[in-house]
Structure formats: C-alpha cells, structure tokens
Design an enzyme around this catalytic site. Sequence first.
Site, PDB file in Angstrom:
ATOM      1  N   GLN A 279      -3.400   0.672  -1.294  1.00 24.92           N
ATOM      2  CA  GLN A 279      -2.667  -0.320  -0.481  1.00 24.92           C
ATOM      3  C   GLN A 279      -3.436  -0.678   0.796  1.00 24.92           C
ATOM      4  OE1 GLN A 279      -1.314   2.349  -1.908  1.00 24.92           O
ATOM      5  NE2 GLN A 279       0.842   2.097  -2.393  1.00 24.92           N
TER       6      GLN A 279
ATOM      7  N   ASP B 266       8.531   5.898   5.513  1.00 23.05           N
ATOM      8  CA  ASP B 266       9.482   5.593   4.429  1.00 23.05           C
ATOM      9  C   ASP B 266      10.844   6.217   4.665  1.00 23.05           C
ATOM     10  OD1 ASP B 266       6.686   5.227   3.081  1.00 23.05           O
ATOM     11  OD2 ASP B 266       8.172   4.077   1.947  1.00 23.05           O
TER      12      ASP B 266
ATOM     13  N   ARG C 127       6.685  -3.678  -2.312  1.00 23.64           N
ATOM     14  CA  ARG C 127       6.779  -2.281  -1.884  1.00 23.64           C
ATOM     15  C   ARG C 127       6.737  -2.254  -0.373  1.00 23.64           C
ATOM     16  NH1 ARG C 127       2.908  -2.950   0.866  1.00 23.64           N
ATOM     17  NH2 ARG C 127       2.844  -0.735   1.284  1.00 23.64           N
ATOM     18  N   GLY C 128       6.818  -1.058   0.193  1.00 19.93           N
ATOM     19  CA  GLY C 128       6.877  -0.935   1.645  1.00 19.93           C
ATOM     20  C   GLY C 128       8.346  -0.826   2.049  1.00 19.93           C
TER      21      GLY C 128
HETATM   22  O1  MRU Z   1       4.304   3.335  -2.152  1.00 20.26           O
HETATM   23  P1  MRU Z   1       4.395   2.251  -1.114  1.00 20.26           P
HETATM   24  O2  MRU Z   1       3.266   1.299  -1.149  1.00 20.26           O
HETATM   25  O3  MRU Z   1       5.747   1.575  -1.117  1.00 20.26           O
HETATM   26  O4  MRU Z   1       4.291   3.057   0.261  1.00 20.26           O
HETATM   27  C1  MRU Z   1       4.411   2.340   1.459  1.00 20.26           C
HETATM   28  C2  MRU Z   1       4.188   3.159   2.652  1.00 20.26           C
HETATM   29  O5  MRU Z   1       4.022   4.364   2.598  1.00 20.26           O
HETATM   30  C3  MRU Z   1       4.278   2.451   3.983  1.00 20.26           C
HETATM   31  O6  MRU Z   1       3.465   3.072   4.936  1.00 20.26           O
HETATM   32  C4  MRU Z   1       5.724   2.483   4.488  1.00 20.26           C
HETATM   33  O7  MRU Z   1       6.608   2.079   3.492  1.00 20.26           O
HETATM   34  C5  MRU Z   1       5.912   1.646   5.677  1.00 20.26           C
HETATM   35  S1  MRU Z   1       5.906  -0.071   5.257  1.00 20.26           S
HETATM   36  C6  MRU Z   1       6.176  -0.979   6.639  1.00 20.26           C
END
Ligand code: MRU
Length: 322
Positions: free
Chosen positions: A176, A217, A26-27
Amino acid sequence: MPEQFVIERIKTSDQMITAIKDMHLRGAPLLGLAGAYGTFLAFRESFSKPEPEEYYETKINQLRNCRPTAVNLSWGVSKIDSLVKAGLELARILAGVKSLERNEIEACKNIGGNGFALIRDISNIVGRRPVNIMTHCNAGWLAAINYGTASAPVFIARDENIDVHVWVSETRPLNQGGKLTAWEYFNENISHTVISDNSCGHLLKNGMVDIVITGADRIAKNGDTANKIGTYLKALAAKDNNVPFYIAAPMSTIDFSIKSGKDIKIEERDENEMKYMNGVPIIYELSPVLNHAFDITPAELITGIITDRGIYKPGELLRLNL
Ligand code: MRU
C-alpha cells in the site's frame, strides 16, 4: 493501482462486501463509510425481499465481519443501523450517510491542522533543510477521502510552503505504501522516497527521520493502537532513537469499549497475498506462510495521537469518552 486508476460503482450490498473483502477499497475511515453506505444499500434492497428484516440483518452482519481489525467498519454499520432501527425513511437514512461522510472529511481536515503544528515546530528547529517524515501503509485520501489521516498534516505543510520529505515504506505484502501513498504523493507534488520496510530502523538510527506519523485501524482506551503490520517495529526503532512517533486518526477509530490492544482481533489474510506477485511466485510455494495484516503498537511507544479534536498522549484518551 498503480498501473490503472479505476472508479468502481458499487450498487448492491453484495458488491460492497466483495469490494471490502477483496480490498478494492481499504483504510479505516473509508471502511467506515463503506459500512455506512453498505447498510443503506442492504436496507433499500430489503424492501423487495420476502423476509426483509432477516435479509437486512444477514447483510449487515456480513458487512460488519468483512474485515475484523478496523473498528470504523462496524462503527459505520452501527451508525446507520441505528437510523434504520429508529424507523427513519430511506431518504433520511441516505442523508445520515452523507452527513457521516461530511463529518469524516471535516475530521481529517482537522487532523491535518493539528498535525501540521508538529511539522511546523520541527521545521523551525531544523531550519533550511526539509522536515523528514516517515510513514507506513496508506493513510492518504485513497484511504480516507480528500485529506487522509497521516497524510493530512503533510498536505497542509505543503500548502503552507513548509519543506517536507516523506519516507514511504513499501508495506509488504500488498505494498500500500509503494503503490498508493507513492502514487498520491507523486500526483500531489510532495517530495518522497519509497523505502523497503526493512530499512526503517536503519534510517531512524542514522538521523534521517524527524518524526514518524502513521494511521490507525483501532485504538484501545489505553492508547494501544492496531495499524498495518510493521508499524510496531517502526515505533520500537523510533523510541530507541528518540524520534517522536505519532498516530493520526479520527475519533471513529477509537474503540472506547476495549481496555487494551489485547482485545483487538488481528486479521489474518490469504497466504497467496504473500506467495505471489501478479501471479508469479515470489517465495517457495510449498512452504507454509503466516499473513497477519496488522500489529499492535503499545501505548508506551506512542508519543501522541493526533485526532480531529487535538493531540493527546495515549493515557489522555479516556478524557475524550464523554
Ligand atoms: O489493510 P489496509 O490497507 O486496509 O490497512 C490500512 C492501514 O493499516 C492504514 O494505515 C489505516 O487503516 C489508516 S487509513 C487512514
């Protein structure tokens, strides 16, 4: 994680789709590369299918729609799809994926350099005490390969012997921050403290934070930014207490096709993510729950956006769309 660190080998586009949906990875930047690799896998698999084109199109649509908020996912799919549509052979498509990967790593390194200047300037002002940075969710190397986005300036500050301390907010419901960012910082020897999401306003009000840096995102043309749920509240509290609030993200996270945050789809995830922790109910099971995974921070609450090309005020992003 954090109990186990497992390397999973993904060999098919279906495995990639499951890994994205179930958040084995994820991320935003990593989702972009997952989309790119998934598209390559779907194309390779299509050779052995009776209806190759239909198969390929179905798979890339599934990939694009696995998670709706991070624009990087569909960006990665589209980048590689354009090579497929241009008729390139398999080896050159794979080379295209690897080149995207190298570019994203380079972008994160540059975000680090640009964001580091902010931390260094604060350090010059605060003198001997550490620079206190607040972050949210995980925007480190587990989310973006090697440097991360919001974490990249912190890693560089550490390398440059600037004394930093990071407030890592837990990031309910999937934690996370508490699981991934804390693990990264612990293993990278970076001074940090995990805090509950609800304590962020309190810390900001009491002078315990010099700067907030989070990832993103999707960033709209006007600078409105989608990031993990809870980011907006940090930005509000930062504004109220005159603490600078920065977003760190590569260019691939900026969606120049949308005017504002109103056009960003917010992912709604399974209620069980909130109801249970390791299978144990932690809220009353019969109550309905709402599990929005992201929120939008309006541009006016954002001091600046740290990109690989430089730091911009939200209103300046349009300049980058050349
Ligand atoms: O739901 P996730 O864990 O994918 O959300 C991730 C985030 O909100 C991060 O802050 C974002 O993707 C930036 S990752 C470099």
